[in-house]
Design a protein around this motif. Structure first.
Motif, PDB file in Angstrom:
ATOM      1  N   GLN A 219      26.621 -37.999  21.638  1.00 50.33           N
ATOM      2  CA  GLN A 219      25.967 -37.175  20.881  1.00 50.33           C
ATOM      3  C   GLN A 219      25.523 -35.982  22.007  1.00 50.33           C
ATOM      4  OE1 GLN A 219      22.341 -38.658  18.991  1.00 50.33           O
ATOM      5  NE2 GLN A 219      22.102 -36.899  17.970  1.00 50.33           N
ATOM      6  N   ASP A 220      25.444 -36.226  23.173  1.00 50.89           N
ATOM      7  CA  ASP A 220      25.262 -35.292  24.156  1.00 50.89           C
ATOM      8  C   ASP A 220      26.517 -35.029  25.053  1.00 50.89           C
ATOM      9  OD1 ASP A 220      25.437 -37.507  25.376  1.00 50.89           O
ATOM     10  OD2 ASP A 220      23.586 -37.492  26.604  1.00 50.89           O
ATOM     11  N   SER A 221      27.555 -34.808  24.320  1.00 51.27           N
ATOM     12  CA  SER A 221      28.927 -34.692  24.814  1.00 51.27           C
ATOM     13  C   SER A 221      28.915 -33.215  25.503  1.00 51.27           C
ATOM     14  CB  SER A 221      30.017 -34.591  23.831  1.00 51.27           C
ATOM     15  OG  SER A 221      31.320 -33.997  24.302  1.00 51.27           O
ATOM     16  N   SER A 222      29.667 -33.337  26.672  1.00 50.74           N
ATOM     17  CA  SER A 222      29.651 -31.934  27.634  1.00 50.74           C
ATOM     18  C   SER A 222      30.982 -30.998  27.034  1.00 50.74           C
ATOM     19  CB  SER A 222      29.953 -32.314  28.932  1.00 50.74           C
ATOM     20  OG  SER A 222      30.978 -33.158  29.193  1.00 50.74           O
ATOM     21  N   HIS A 223      31.824 -31.432  26.062  1.00 49.89           N
ATOM     22  CA  HIS A 223      32.938 -30.716  26.080  1.00 49.89           C
ATOM     23  C   HIS A 223      32.645 -29.123  25.630  1.00 49.89           C
ATOM     24  CE1 HIS A 223      32.232 -31.962  21.757  1.00 49.89           C
ATOM     25  NE2 HIS A 223      33.136 -31.099  21.258  1.00 49.89           N
ATOM     26  N   LEU A 224      31.731 -28.905  24.737  1.00 47.88           N
ATOM     27  CA  LEU A 224      31.188 -27.573  24.207  1.00 47.88           C
ATOM     28  C   LEU A 224      30.610 -26.849  25.283  1.00 47.88           C
ATOM     29  CD1 LEU A 224      30.195 -28.134  20.710  1.00 47.88           C
ATOM     30  CD2 LEU A 224      32.299 -27.320  21.407  1.00 47.88           C
ATOM     31  N   ARG A 225      29.908 -27.347  26.046  1.00 45.24           N
ATOM     32  CA  ARG A 225      29.451 -26.874  27.468  1.00 45.24           C
ATOM     33  C   ARG A 225      30.198 -26.323  28.348  1.00 45.24           C
ATOM     34  NH1 ARG A 225      25.113 -30.063  31.531  1.00 45.24           N
ATOM     35  NH2 ARG A 225      24.580 -28.096  32.816  1.00 45.24           N
ATOM     36  N   CYS A 226      31.306 -27.143  28.532  1.00 41.44           N
ATOM     37  CA  CYS A 226      32.419 -26.739  29.323  1.00 41.44           C
ATOM     38  C   CYS A 226      33.170 -25.555  28.891  1.00 41.44           C
ATOM     39  CB  CYS A 226      33.388 -28.043  29.551  1.00 41.44           C
ATOM     40  SG  CYS A 226      32.985 -29.364  30.737  1.00 41.44           S
ATOM     41  N   LEU A 227      33.370 -25.580  27.475  1.00 38.34           N
ATOM     42  CA  LEU A 227      34.005 -24.525  26.869  1.00 38.34           C
ATOM     43  C   LEU A 227      33.255 -23.113  26.815  1.00 38.34           C
ATOM     44  CD1 LEU A 227      36.530 -23.502  25.452  1.00 38.34           C
ATOM     45  CD2 LEU A 227      35.728 -24.402  23.391  1.00 38.34           C
ATOM     46  N   GLN A 228      32.056 -23.411  26.580  1.00 38.24           N
ATOM     47  CA  GLN A 228      31.233 -22.325  26.560  1.00 38.24           C
ATOM     48  C   GLN A 228      30.881 -21.529  28.216  1.00 38.24           C
ATOM     49  OE1 GLN A 228      28.814 -21.333  23.895  1.00 38.24           O
ATOM     50  NE2 GLN A 228      28.514 -19.443  24.898  1.00 38.24           N
ATOM     51  N   LEU A 229      30.917 -22.615  29.084  1.00 36.73           N
ATOM     52  CA  LEU A 229      30.843 -21.703  30.371  1.00 36.73           C
ATOM     53  C   LEU A 229      32.072 -21.074  30.919  1.00 36.73           C
ATOM     54  CD1 LEU A 229      29.155 -21.654  33.135  1.00 36.73           C
ATOM     55  CD2 LEU A 229      30.272 -23.753  33.563  1.00 36.73           C
ATOM     56  N   LEU A 230      33.188 -21.725  30.732  1.00 39.00           N
ATOM     57  CA  LEU A 230      34.264 -21.040  30.806  1.00 39.00           C
ATOM     58  C   LEU A 230      34.722 -19.679  30.295  1.00 39.00           C
ATOM     59  CD1 LEU A 230      36.571 -24.116  31.411  1.00 39.00           C
ATOM     60  CD2 LEU A 230      35.759 -22.688  33.275  1.00 39.00           C
ATOM     61  N   ALA A 231      34.403 -20.179  28.967  1.00 41.88           N
ATOM     62  CA  ALA A 231      34.815 -18.872  27.946  1.00 41.88           C
ATOM     63  C   ALA A 231      33.941 -17.518  28.452  1.00 41.88           C
ATOM     64  CB  ALA A 231      34.482 -19.121  26.554  1.00 41.88           C
ATOM     65  N   CYS A 232      32.589 -17.738  28.560  1.00 38.25           N
ATOM     66  CA  CYS A 232      31.798 -16.816  28.962  1.00 38.25           C
ATOM     67  C   CYS A 232      32.104 -16.039  30.122  1.00 38.25           C
ATOM     68  CB  CYS A 232      30.284 -17.247  29.008  1.00 38.25           C
ATOM     69  SG  CYS A 232      29.474 -17.685  27.158  1.00 38.25           S
ATOM     70  N   VAL A 233      32.486 -16.799  31.396  1.00 33.08           N
ATOM     71  CA  VAL A 233      32.767 -16.224  32.674  1.00 33.08           C
ATOM     72  C   VAL A 233      33.995 -15.587  32.310  1.00 33.08           C
ATOM     73  CG1 VAL A 233      33.236 -16.750  35.003  1.00 33.08           C
ATOM     74  CG2 VAL A 233      31.438 -17.897  33.840  1.00 33.08           C
ATOM     75  N   LEU A 234      35.020 -16.115  32.010  1.00 30.87           N
ATOM     76  CA  LEU A 234      36.478 -15.497  31.913  1.00 30.87           C
ATOM     77  C   LEU A 234      36.579 -14.250  30.767  1.00 30.87           C
ATOM     78  CD1 LEU A 234      38.702 -18.794  31.979  1.00 30.87           C
ATOM     79  CD2 LEU A 234      38.343 -17.055  33.858  1.00 30.87           C
ATOM     80  N   ALA A 235      35.819 -14.331  29.764  1.00 31.07           N
ATOM     81  CA  ALA A 235      35.723 -13.284  29.036  1.00 31.07           C
ATOM     82  C   ALA A 235      35.299 -11.721  29.752  1.00 31.07           C
ATOM     83  CB  ALA A 235      34.720 -13.352  27.983  1.00 31.07           C
ATOM     84  N   ARG A 236      34.530 -11.787  30.895  1.00 31.38           N
ATOM     85  CA  ARG A 236      34.261 -10.673  31.385  1.00 31.38           C
ATOM     86  C   ARG A 236      35.417 -10.296  32.411  1.00 31.38           C
ATOM     87  NH1 ARG A 236      29.761 -13.847  33.169  1.00 31.38           N
ATOM     88  NH2 ARG A 236      28.294 -13.732  31.561  1.00 31.38           N
TER      89      ARG A 236
END
Length: 337
Positions: A219-236
């Motif tokens: 329920q508290d999986s980290s996969h979306l957190r990983c994706l969110q972090l990488l996506a936000c940084v690399l989007a810049r």
């Protein structure tokens, strides 16, 4: 959107325009992550099916110079006469075109939204946008929301706002391939795309994969957190966010679901960064859906999609050393943050 399609569907009764099916939501906003700290775009696909007396035939475009897999939707008139009594039905477009036009005062689909024998994306978008304008006041939401239609040739973009909030909905149109989760859609792919060309999209299957995994990971999986972090940084860094998403999907499909618990967040983030590094160094990252024989059974693919050779998402990096150098630098900047 379903309210729109319901109202519009009633207005289209007795016409020979495409039949609007239930809208399908997809994309990051419905997968639980976003790529930027900007406005979230809610993406919706409305499947189209042929009206009475018409048939859709999906044809693969033979031009290999265009990126991706592209299709056209050939529209043909279909006999609706009683079996063994061809021509007996006076409302059959195939046998009595002029009679049907005169009685119904409605054009057939070839006359309205096609260019030649092929369904035209731009004509379809303009048609739907006109229906939205005409239908908006009949919806209860119109009492509390203000609607603005934003210009686009291959999608219907709706800006909805009131005193408290505002959001953007991007409506695409598509034709389902067989009974699968793969559609050919009105989305844009490359410049100068002919208006009768419908690119194949795998976004619906990807969203379905994320929902499938959400039911299986902790329920508290980290996969979306990983994706969110990488996506936000690399989007810049103007980095391909879809490549990051592809890496996370591949890890989700191979790592045991129990290992996505939040206490393993740093480990999974490290795995994702390592996969990104290897893919960049090799200039090779395979598409997640095309040619993937290990997808969950509930994600339905046409046989030609299952058997396709997975395209290399980093093909452009292999062709352009300067772009590859920029991508590697973006990775190094991320790794040292």
């Amino acid at each position: 959107i379903d309210n729109f399609t319901s109202v519009i569907g009633r207005a289209l009764t007795g016409t020979f325009y495409p039949v609007l099916q239930q809208a399908i939501v997809f994309g990051s906003a419905f997968e639980g992550w976003t790529s930027r700290e900007e406005e979230v775009v809610y993406r919706v696909l409305i499947p189209l099916t042929p009206p009475l007396g018409h048939a859709f035939h999906v044809e693969r475009d033979a031009d290999q110079q265009k990126p991706g897999r592209n299709f056209r939707v050939r529209v043909e008139l279909e006999c609706i006469c009683p079996r063994h009594h061809q021509g007996a039905n006076p409302l059959c477009f195939l046998h009595h075109t002029d009679v049907v036009r005169r009685r119904t005062r409605q054009p057939n689909l070839l006359d309205s939204l096609c260019t030649g024998f092929y369904l035209d994306v731009q004509k379809t978008v303009l048609w739907f946008c006109a229906l939205v304008r005409a239908s908006w006041r009949r919806l209860p939401q119109s009492r509390s929301w203000h609607l603005v239609l934003l210009g686009s040739t291959r999608s219907c973009n709706l800006r909805l706002n009131n005193d408290q909030e505002s959001f953007l909905v991007k409506v695409l149109f598509g034709v389902q391939r067989h009974t699968s989760d793969i559609f050919i859609t009105s989305r844009t792919r490359g410049a100068r795309m002919p208006s009768t060309m419908w690119p194949e999209t795998y976004a619906i299957a990807e969203t379905k994969f994320f929902r499938y995994m959400a039911r299986r990971v902790p329920q508290d999986s980290s996969h979306l957190r990983c994706l969110q972090l990488l996506a936000c940084v690399l989007a810049r860094k103007d980095f391909s966010i879809h490549s990051v998403k592809t890496i996370i999907m591949r890890l989700l499909n191979t790592i045991p679901v129990t290992q996505w618990h939040r206490r393993y967040f740093l480990l999974q983030l490290s795995d994702a960064l390592e996969q990104l590094r290897l893919s960049l160094e090799e200039k090779h990252l395979e598409h997640f859906i095309l040619g993937n024989q290990r997808l969950p059974e509930e994600i339905r693919l046409p046989q030609d999609v299952k058997r396709a050779k997975p395209p290399n998402l980093f093909h452009g990096l292999a062709q352009d050393p300067a772009t590859h150098a920029l991508a590697m630098q973006a990775y190094l900047d991320l790794h040292h943050r």
